[in-house]
Write a protein that holds these residues in place. Sequence first.
Motif, PDB file in Angstrom:
ATOM      1  N   TYR A   1       0.878  -1.169   0.000  1.00 16.77           N
ATOM      2  CA  TYR A   1       0.000   0.000   0.000  1.00 16.77           C
ATOM      3  C   TYR A   1       0.911   1.213   0.000  1.00 16.77           C
ATOM      4  N   THR A   2       1.094   1.789  -1.185  1.00 20.74           N
ATOM      5  CA  THR A   2       2.094   2.842  -1.373  1.00 20.74           C
ATOM      6  C   THR A   2       1.494   4.231  -1.209  1.00 20.74           C
TER       7      THR A   2
ATOM      8  N   SER B   1      -0.171   2.263   5.402  1.00 21.44           N
ATOM      9  CA  SER B   1       0.332   0.985   4.891  1.00 21.44           C
ATOM     10  C   SER B   1       0.137  -0.151   5.895  1.00 21.44           C
TER      11      SER B   1
END
Length: 394
Positions: free
Chosen positions: A78-79, A385
């Motif tokens: 999850y950037t 993230s």
Amino acid sequence: MSSVVDVLIIGAGAAGLHCAATAAARGRSVVVIDHAKQAGKKILISGGGRCNFTNMYTSPENFLSQNPHFCKSALSRYTQWDFIALAQKHGIAYHEKTLGQLFCNESAKDIVRMLMDECDASGARVQLRTEVLDVAFSDGRYQVKTSAGLVSAHKLVVACGGLSMPKLGATPLGYQLAEQFGHNIIPVRAGLVPFTLHDTDKEHYAELSGLAVDVVAENDRASFKEAMLFTHRGLSGPAMLQISSYWLPGEPLSVNLRPAADTYADLTELRQQRPRVGLRTVIQEWFPKRLALALCEQQGWPDKKLADCNNTLLAEVAETLHQWRIKPNGTEGYRTAEVTLGGVNTDQVSSKTMESKLQPGLFFIGEVLDVTGWLGGYNFQWAWSSGYACGQSV
């Protein structure tokens, strides 16, 4: 009033809310509880009320941990671009300030509203003003006694942050829960925090309060090129906050006050070109007058013409300006710290799911873990993230 849920999340901050929306979107019944009157309190005050919600250049190298590899999995899945896309979906206007730092154009309230809307849309329930009184594990469930009644959950997510900014309600609850279930805590201390000075230095530089200069602050472990701010108690500004996370009590700091220059070459050249100009005059041309005078007085540099300054003196001036050494007395502590260094030992937590390796169904996300980002949106990205990785797993 008692209730039974799939997932109970303790902490309605960045990580907890994002985790809740992610888990509920997968069909889990999710409740988030928090003792605060308002969700996302730390989000609301961050970035001067505009929330520096991520950084375009986020990478694992921007984080401190005893296990530097731990953050890699969650950050890659999850950037920053995933969170930017979420903000865009909700129509949040934003801008880059410096060094990849993204801020809301309007208000940090936009980020909290977005997270709450995501929770509403997925069916996650957020319950505020709810104290945790006791946590027990029996028959494969967590029995959490709260001020609003008993909650029974298959999965328990600890997302209640660290000790920084106690005025916002920070408590050691997350560490206490971790220890209750056999986890050990990497010693915690204040991070991204201003320095205080010893009385003699504080007195000497007190006149400079409010003055900012661009510097490189460094020690044996890190180096940051940003602004330094003199305060009535010591040193602050981005450069000082950044290096504070790498500083240990008793250590001196080295500050390059002219990072873009070669001071010795400049001085010897000026001695040829303007021999009758005074050394202190030159230093006043390079720095704000108050800082120049304070440096000259503290270092005992003579008030004489450049023509009368030998190479040894010019070399000494150059070395001091490029390696101004100052030994902090300490830091402002958790009162003003943006983050807490240390936390739940990541060796005992799965980097993929954020689940405890010691206790089934127990998860840790966000600041409570021994993962601390640099200043500039990195800690929020860790919240998003780690929250997402956990939400995909519970």
